[in-house]
Every structure is written in structure tokens, then in C-alpha cells.
Design an enzyme around this catalytic site. Sequence first.
Site, PDB file in Angstrom:
ATOM      1  N   SER A   1       0.821  -1.213   0.000  1.00 45.25           N
ATOM      2  CA  SER A   1       0.000   0.000   0.000  1.00 45.25           C
ATOM      3  C   SER A   1       0.851   1.256   0.000  1.00 45.25           C
ATOM      4  O   SER A   1       0.337   2.354  -0.081  1.00 45.25           O
ATOM      5  CB  SER A   1      -0.909  -0.007   1.231  1.00 45.25           C
ATOM      6  OG  SER A   1      -0.108  -0.043   2.401  1.00 45.25           O
TER       7      SER A   1
ATOM      8  N   HIS B   1      -2.422  -2.428  -5.868  1.00 46.85           N
ATOM      9  CA  HIS B   1      -2.840  -2.093  -4.507  1.00 46.85           C
ATOM     10  C   HIS B   1      -4.349  -2.199  -4.415  1.00 46.85           C
ATOM     11  O   HIS B   1      -5.069  -1.337  -4.925  1.00 46.85           O
ATOM     12  CB  HIS B   1      -2.357  -0.676  -4.158  1.00 46.85           C
ATOM     13  CG  HIS B   1      -2.827  -0.199  -2.825  1.00 46.85           C
ATOM     14  ND1 HIS B   1      -3.050   1.130  -2.554  1.00 46.85           N
ATOM     15  CD2 HIS B   1      -3.158  -0.873  -1.697  1.00 46.85           C
ATOM     16  CE1 HIS B   1      -3.476   1.257  -1.294  1.00 46.85           C
ATOM     17  NE2 HIS B   1      -3.535   0.044  -0.759  1.00 46.85           N
TER      18      HIS B   1
ATOM     19  N   GLU C   1      -5.295   0.448  -7.268  1.00 44.89           N
ATOM     20  CA  GLU C   1      -4.198   1.329  -7.694  1.00 44.89           C
ATOM     21  C   GLU C   1      -3.157   0.461  -8.386  1.00 44.89           C
ATOM     22  O   GLU C   1      -2.612  -0.470  -7.779  1.00 44.89           O
ATOM     23  CB  GLU C   1      -3.555   2.002  -6.475  1.00 44.89           C
ATOM     24  CG  GLU C   1      -4.078   3.384  -6.160  1.00 44.89           C
ATOM     25  CD  GLU C   1      -3.314   4.034  -5.002  1.00 44.89           C
ATOM     26  OE1 GLU C   1      -2.932   3.332  -4.067  1.00 44.89           O
ATOM     27  OE2 GLU C   1      -3.092   5.252  -5.058  1.00 44.89           O
TER      28      GLU C   1
ATOM     29  N   ASN D   1      -2.809   6.774  -0.403  1.00 42.20           N
ATOM     30  CA  ASN D   1      -2.213   6.801   0.938  1.00 42.20           C
ATOM     31  C   ASN D   1      -1.272   7.988   1.123  1.00 42.20           C
ATOM     32  O   ASN D   1      -1.087   8.457   2.235  1.00 42.20           O
ATOM     33  CB  ASN D   1      -1.484   5.483   1.225  1.00 42.20           C
ATOM     34  CG  ASN D   1      -2.467   4.397   1.628  1.00 42.20           C
ATOM     35  OD1 ASN D   1      -3.652   4.688   1.840  1.00 42.20           O
ATOM     36  ND2 ASN D   1      -2.018   3.169   1.706  1.00 42.20           N
TER      37      ASN D   1
END
Length: 705
Positions: free
Chosen positions: A412, A433, A445, A483
Site C-alpha cells: 500500500s 494495490h 491502484e 495513501n
Amino acid sequence: MADLVHLARQDDIAVITIDNPPVNALSPGVPEGIEALLHQAAGDSHVHAIVVIGAGQTFIAGADIREFAKIVSGERPRISLHPFLNAIEDCPRPVVMAIHGTAFGGGLETAMAGHYRVIAPDAQVGQPEVKLGLIPGAGGTQRLPRLAGIAKALEMCAGGQPISAPEALDLGIADRLIEGSLLEGAISFAREIAAMPVRKTRDRNEKLANAPAPLFGFAREKTRKLARGMTAPLAAIDAVEAATRLPFDEGCRREAELFDQCLYSSQSRALIHAFFGERTVAKVPGLPKDVQPAEIARAAVIGAGTMGGGIAMTFANAGIPVIVKETAADALGRGMSTIRGNYAKTAAKGRISSADVEQRLSRITPQLTYDGFDQADIIVEAVFENTSVKKQVFAEIGRIAKPGCILASNTSSLNIDEIAAATGRPEMVVGTHFFSPAHVMRLLEVVRGRETAPRVIATAMALGKKLGKIAVLAGNCPGFIGNRMVGPYLREAQFLVEEGASVEQVNQALYDFGMAMGPLAMDDMAGLDIGWAIRKEFARFEKPGVRRPRLPDILCELRRFGQKSGRGWSLYDADRKSSPDPELAALAEKAAREVGVQRRTILDEEIVDRCIYALVNEGARILEDGIALRAVDIDITYIYGYGLPAWRGGPMFYADTVGLANVLTRIRELEKIHGPDLWSPAPLLERLANESRTFTDFDKLKANS
Ligand code: T1G
């Protein structure tokens, strides 16, 4: 006009075919073409009935959504479809609508203006306009209750979900299911009814009587919960209610008033932005035209934890056999029982049959070895979020995987290039991800490493669509797109608690903004230990002297990791229901003392500004760094991965609606208070604001460059 709609005759039946690929939208020229050819057919004495059908994959899938922005901007006049629809309904010859694919929005409205509807067994009909912040604007809220009854019309118009062909038949929307050739079936049906009196939907009032009084109030109450913050679903209820109170034409006028209110709303612009954004993100500029995605027929997942198990389910759900490997039997057993439990829950809700469950489970092969990994077309690693652990796994699969196998990491935030270097074939390594729960969340992602081959990118993006995900391509940096943005977002939420806001106030302020859950509730759900581990992993890169939240570390030092430990920012009972933690205020005061912060009363407006503008500012940096291809990619990431409401359009679109000059002014104020290390405006934001441009302008410029 002639190119978009054709007329042919099969003996005594006229056939009007709409040919406006890809979805036969009611683009300019299509309604006009249908009306002109209908008139021509009705004037032909040999014609006893008329069939209207779509060419290609579908019947009419709705109005042309691209036209709405032109209407709102004044570039196009707002043209009512009622004269067109009434021309169908008033046609002296019976008109049979032949539906396949998706008769959505204006497509269903056109079909309902027909005298009869025949339908292919796998077709769907619906009024999904509320998903665009609109309501049916061409009589849908007036004709649908006349065919399907008030309760079903309310559900379809306010909820926006389509229904199947068999249900449409049961409800009376469709008159016959046609197996085999739809056209042949429609023509023979048309011959059957040719001599029967023409029935106009608008005159069929029998299903409008006796609407139970509480029905509309109940529908509003349910909608306020299910579509929290959205205005169009409530407008749809008002329009359907008008059908029970007003004659048809007046009901249509009321519907048009409500439609216009929605059309000119920021929610509709945001939802239409998201609609096209979901499709734009699939387009990767610069990929060589001859690059074709590889076929993914067999998959393998390493790790059967929450993420690994969810990823394995995602492959199985898409019909792709998948091995899931663990290192220990008990962990593998736990992983498989979680998978079975997830399927049981879905089946219990009636979403899939028990046969589906068995079929999907049969596609998942749990094992403790790498047997069969050399047959996989993709291997997805989903082990502990630690670079050295991942590098060891990738070194192993770099030796085992067959040539051409894609080696994907579910990391992540870690460096995909470092991971790729361990394999000996970095060109085959990509980040995939997934978002927890992986079998539910739609965002994927796809992280491009420095050496990732174009075909691997194309394959990962195509695989995302096959898995039912919305794949967004991200560059390689700590946290990628989502993130990396959630970092400053959470940082501000945590600062605000140290500075005097309560946990509940911060969570509620963002929940009221529309977020699926408050930032600290999200932190508790993810687990505070995750952020703690990442902070430790990246501590060496922190700039000395810059204020960092102290309170999350205090909570972690006390082993308060959130839901998983029964307490974090809030307390959690056995059912993970949250309640305020009376000890939190004292811990916040302790943190404030340690960092030398003066606590104060904080307004909700400051909470929303600081959290959302932290997203926007970081998003602008992500754009500048080329980590995201477009601003809309950032919007789609945050809508589908982090619960920002689509009716806000995403962080960047929201900033455009506020006005980038206003956002910049506010960020400069925050910079004065909290310092440039935390709040210096992103140069791209400054530039766009100073040039009175928007992030949407930025995307358009890039698309045309
Ligand atoms: N208008 C314009 N373009 C559309 C479109 C539409 N209605 N629907 C799809 N497209 C484009 C889409 O952007 C993509 O373009 C391509 O077609 C393929 O779409 C008057 C006011 C029909 C189920 O909301 O749900 O009618 O990316 O990738 O997966 O009261 O498209 O290739 O350039 O989605 O096979 C109501 C929206 C409108 C239906 C097909 N109708 N569309 O899915 O293909 S408002 C809708 C869909 C209205 C009336 C009101 C899906 C689909 P590109 P796709 P798909």
C-alpha cells in the site's frame, strides 16, 4: 440524421433501427430521426405496425450525458423530449419497442412511450439518473408508475438500480420476453397486436390509485439514510408523488421543474464528472498503440490474510482459478474460513446463490507450497507490509514464475522499484494495490515501477476491469496516490484533537461533509499500528523540527490500536460499535503539553478546511510529480478508495467548485499559523489559482497536448 436512425420494412411491419454507437444514446439527431421515420412509416398504408430496435449492443441507454454540460453552460438549448415521446404515443399505428442490453434513463422513457415493449431475457431496464445527480426528465416518473405501480416506480427512480427482464415482465413494464432473435420475435409480436386498439401509457391510470399515504414519507426517510446528503433521489420522490396527484401533462411539468433544479446543481456536475472519470482513468496516455494486454487465465496469491483472501476471492469471482498460498496450516485454515464466511454472508443477503458460492470456492486452491506457481499468469503478493519480507518473497517467485508471468505486489505504500530489483525481472513487476475488503472495494491502484513493461501496465489495467475494479495508474512514491494523500488528511485530524477538538467532533464534521466515515474512525478501522509501522519505516526521512502528531504514538505506546484492540481514538464493543473514550481528552492534553500546543475551541469549518484542503494540496503535488496522470485520477481514487462522496466529485473537483483562489487564500492562512513545512501551497495550485484556472482545465490542457 439518416446515419443515426434507419427505416426498413418487413412486409407489413416497419422496423426503425437506432444506430448511434456505442450505446445508442439520444444524442442530437436521434430523437428527430426516430420521429421523422415514425411519421414516414405511419403514413405508409402497407404498414400495420412499427418495431423500434437498437443496433449493436443495446437499446437506447439514455440521453447523451455529454450534452448536459453544454446545456448548463448555455452552449445548447434545453430541448424537451415530450413532443418526441408524445409523437410515439400518438402514432396511429401500434409501436413495439424491442429492448436488449440496457434501456436506461431516456431509453426506458422512450420505450414506455411505445404502446408495447418486448425484451430479451438478459436485458435490463432502469432509471439511473439519480446516479448522475438528476431525475428522469422525460416522463419517466409519470409513465413508470402507470406501468409498474407507484412503489416500484419510487424504488427505481429514487434508487437508480436497474431491474432484470423477467422482473420487468412481471411488473408490466414489458409485455413479452423474446427468446432467440429479438427482431424476429418483435416482428411476430407486432403482427399479433397490429389489429388491436392502441394503448397509450399516459392514459393508463389504474395503478396510480390508492397510493398508501405513508408511502412517500417512508420513501423519503429511507432515502435520506441510503443516499445521505444527495438531493436528486428526494426530487425523484417528489416527481413520482406528483404523478399520483396531477394529470399527466401537469405531472410532466412538475417533473421538468424538479429536473432543472437537479441539472443546475453542483451535485449533478460532480456526479457526471465522476461518471466520465471512471472511464477516463482506464486510458493510459503514451502506451504504444500495438501493446495488447496479456490474457490472465490462472492466478496465484501469496498470503491468505485479510487482503490475500479478499484478492483470491476477487479472482474467483471473475472466473479465474487462483492458488492461495500460506506458510502455515493454521493461517491457511483461518484464511479459507474467512473466505467461506464472506461468501456465506453474501449468499445470505441473496446476492449470490449457494451454487455460485460452491463454483467460486472450487476456483480457489489453498496450499502451503509453490506447486503450480510456474503455471500462473500473475502472482500477487499480499504479505506483511515490510520491504525486506516482500523482497524475500519476490526473490523466490522471480526464480519460480514462468516467463511472461506478471509479479504484482499488493503493497500500500512501499517502494515498488526496490521490490522489483529482488526478482531479476523488474520489467514484469507492478503494484496492484487493492483496498480492504479487496473483494468489495472497487478501487485498484496499479503502481508503475521505473522498469515496468508497457504490456504489464496494459495487462494490469485490463485485469482491473475484468475483476470489476476501477483501475487507476499511479507512479511509484511512498503511498502512491491515495495513501500519500491520506497522510496529511489524517495528520490534520490528529492535530485538531491535540489542539482542542474532540474525536467525535472531528469525525462528525467530516461525516457531515459526506465522507463515509470520519478520519479517526477510519484510522481505528485500519489499525493505528499500521500507521505506526509506516512512521517507523519512514522516520529516517522526516525533516527534523517539523511538528508531527504526538497523540497517535501515545495511543500506540498504550497498545490502543483501534477496533482490533477494543480502543484507539474511540472505544469499541465486541460488535465493533464505537463510543467516546473518556480517557482520550486527558491523553490529548498530555500530547498538547508535550508538543507545547495551546488547546482551544475549534469550529467544524476549520476541521473540514484543514482535512480536505490537506488532501487538495497534496493532490496538487502528486499531479506535479506525475504520480497521477490527471486530476480526475485523484478524484476517482479518493471516491472509490477512501469514501469521499461522488456527489462532491472528488477532492480536486471539490476544490474547483470552491474556487482555487479561495482554496489558496485559506491555505496561505494556515501556512501563517502552522508553518510552511505543513502548509506551503503546492506550486501547481498557486499557478492555476493565479491564472483563474481549474484542475479540470489542467486535465483538458493535458489531454489536448
Ligand atoms: N451518454 C454518453 N456517453 C455514454 C453514455 C451516455 N448515456 N453511456 C455510456 N457512454 C459512453 C461511455 O462514457 C463510454 O465512452 C462508452 O459509452 C461505453 O460506456 C432524459 C436525463 C450503458 C451500462 O445513466 O450505465 O437519460 O469511455 O464503458 O460498460 O430522463 O455506459 O468509450 O469514450 O460504460 O458496456 C441515463 C449510463 C442518462 C446510462 C454500458 N443513462 N451508461 O456500460 O460501457 S440521463 C445512464 C451506463 C437520462 C433522461 C435522463 C453504461 C452502460 P468511452 P461503458 P459498458
